[in-house]
Motif scaffolding. Structure first.
Motif, PDB file in Angstrom:
ATOM      1  N   ALA A  63       0.817  -1.212   0.000  1.00 36.63           N
ATOM      2  CA  ALA A  63       0.000   0.000   0.000  1.00 36.63           C
ATOM      3  C   ALA A  63       0.853   1.265   0.000  1.00 36.63           C
ATOM      4  O   ALA A  63       0.316   2.364  -0.120  1.00 36.63           O
ATOM      5  N   GLU A  64       2.175   1.095   0.129  1.00 36.84           N
ATOM      6  CA  GLU A  64       3.114   2.218   0.213  1.00 36.84           C
ATOM      7  C   GLU A  64       2.712   3.184   1.328  1.00 36.84           C
ATOM      8  O   GLU A  64       2.797   4.412   1.188  1.00 36.84           O
ATOM      9  N   ASN A  65       2.268   2.600   2.430  1.00 32.89           N
ATOM     10  CA  ASN A  65       1.887   3.383   3.604  1.00 32.89           C
ATOM     11  C   ASN A  65       3.139   3.543   4.472  1.00 32.89           C
ATOM     12  O   ASN A  65       3.369   2.781   5.411  1.00 32.89           O
ATOM     13  N   HIS A  66       3.947   4.535   4.150  1.00 32.99           N
ATOM     14  CA  HIS A  66       5.262   4.674   4.778  1.00 32.99           C
ATOM     15  C   HIS A  66       5.173   5.016   6.266  1.00 32.99           C
ATOM     16  O   HIS A  66       5.991   4.536   7.057  1.00 32.99           O
ATOM     17  N   ARG A  67       4.194   5.841   6.636  1.00 32.34           N
ATOM     18  CA  ARG A  67       4.038   6.191   8.048  1.00 32.34           C
ATOM     19  C   ARG A  67       3.704   4.973   8.894  1.00 32.34           C
ATOM     20  O   ARG A  67       4.359   4.689   9.899  1.00 32.34           O
ATOM     21  N   ASP A  68       2.693   4.220   8.452  1.00 35.39           N
ATOM     22  CA  ASP A  68       2.260   3.066   9.231  1.00 35.39           C
ATOM     23  C   ASP A  68       3.310   1.960   9.258  1.00 35.39           C
ATOM     24  O   ASP A  68       3.460   1.267  10.266  1.00 35.39           O
ATOM     25  N   GLN A 106      21.660  10.402  10.790  1.00 35.44           N
ATOM     26  CA  GLN A 106      21.547   8.954  10.571  1.00 35.44           C
ATOM     27  C   GLN A 106      20.622   8.326  11.609  1.00 35.44           C
ATOM     28  O   GLN A 106      20.548   8.784  12.751  1.00 35.44           O
ATOM     29  N   ILE A 107      19.920   7.277  11.180  1.00 36.73           N
ATOM     30  CA  ILE A 107      19.089   6.533  12.118  1.00 36.73           C
ATOM     31  C   ILE A 107      19.988   5.695  13.029  1.00 36.73           C
ATOM     32  O   ILE A 107      20.860   4.982  12.546  1.00 36.73           O
ATOM     33  N   SER A 133      15.363   1.208   7.830  1.00 39.66           N
ATOM     34  CA  SER A 133      15.061   1.538   6.434  1.00 39.66           C
ATOM     35  C   SER A 133      13.685   2.188   6.300  1.00 39.66           C
ATOM     36  O   SER A 133      13.520   3.176   5.564  1.00 39.66           O
ATOM     37  N   SER A 134      12.697   1.651   7.017  1.00 41.24           N
ATOM     38  CA  SER A 134      11.346   2.213   6.949  1.00 41.24           C
ATOM     39  C   SER A 134      11.298   3.595   7.590  1.00 41.24           C
ATOM     40  O   SER A 134      10.560   4.480   7.125  1.00 41.24           O
ATOM     41  N   MET A 174      11.098   9.550   6.985  1.00 45.81           N
ATOM     42  CA  MET A 174      11.692  10.862   7.247  1.00 45.81           C
ATOM     43  C   MET A 174      11.775  11.722   5.990  1.00 45.81           C
ATOM     44  O   MET A 174      11.922  12.945   6.073  1.00 45.81           O
ATOM     45  N   ARG A 175      11.668  11.090   4.825  1.00 50.44           N
ATOM     46  CA  ARG A 175      11.731  11.843   3.571  1.00 50.44           C
ATOM     47  C   ARG A 175      10.360  12.373   3.130  1.00 50.44           C
ATOM     48  O   ARG A 175      10.264  13.102   2.144  1.00 50.44           O
TER      49      ARG A 175
END
Length: 210
Positions: free
Chosen positions: A43-48, A78-79, A104-105, A110-111
């Motif tokens: 779903a490309e739900n990056h927040r979730d 950096q994370i 990575s997520s 963050m972008r």
């Protein structure tokens, strides 16, 4: 004729737990974790996806997770591989690891435009709300579990907190490690939290045939 003042009669409220399964929420199984991840990725739900991964890795209470700030997980752009958060309940810090997939997520999240200049890791959609609420987080968790066909009433925000430590205990039997990871001050709390005695008893009973 004087009418005496009688106490006001209020409509009886429906009990908040009517029709709900109340008690300890179940942890997710590894197959459930991967099923939710795949759905969020598709779903490309990056927040979730970032929120789900960090909830599993951090093992934080919902009230602490929603208030996390960008500085909690980032250093020098950096994370971090490990982070520390001060717990609201105990007022003591707890450290946790962040896996490669979680990092990575988070980097992808963050972008996002919403994160530009944001102090909080999970900013609210309204100006008066700096970050998502615990109630909103609970709704998000409910959507996660129902999306893969699980019963919503059996799972909750504490399911996220319990998921990884349950696997750690099953594989190692190390209660002290689980206690440290959860930030519990007493071992009894950890034992009750994992439901260790009951789970061990049921496992033992399943091996006996008469």
């Amino acid at each position: 004729m004087d009418i005496p003042n009688l106490p006001a009669i209020r409509a009886r409220r429906t009990a908040w737990n009517k029709g709900r399964i109340v008690g300890q929420k179940r942890p997710l199984k590894p197959k459930h974790v991967w099923a939710i991840r795949v759905r969020l990725e598709l779903a490309e739900n990056h927040r979730d996806l970032a929120l789900f991964n960090l909830a599993i890795d951090s093992k934080l209470r919902g009230c602490d997770l929603v208030k996390m700030k960008v500085v909690d997980i980032m250093a020098a752009g950096q994370i971090k591989e490990r982070a520390s958060v001060l717990q609201s309940k105990t007022k003591k810090p707890v450290r946790f690891e962040m896996s490669e997939g979680t990092r990575s997520s988070l980097e992808r999240w963050m972008r996002e435009p919403l994160m530009i200049g944001s102090e909080y890791l999970w900013p609210g959609r309204f100006h008066e709300r700096l970050h998502i609420s615990t109630r909103q987080y609970a709704r998000i968790v409910r959507n996660w579990v129902t999306s893969i066909g699980l019963e919503a009433s059996a799972y909750g925000t504490h399911s996220m907190r319990r998921t990884k430590v349950t696997q750690i205990y099953k594989k190692t039997g190390n209660l002290r490690a689980v206690q440290l990871l959860l930030g519990h001050t007493k071992m009894d709390s950890t034992v009750r939290y994992l439901g260790v005695e009951l789970e061990d008893a049921l496992t033992l009973a399943e091996t006996i045939e008469i």
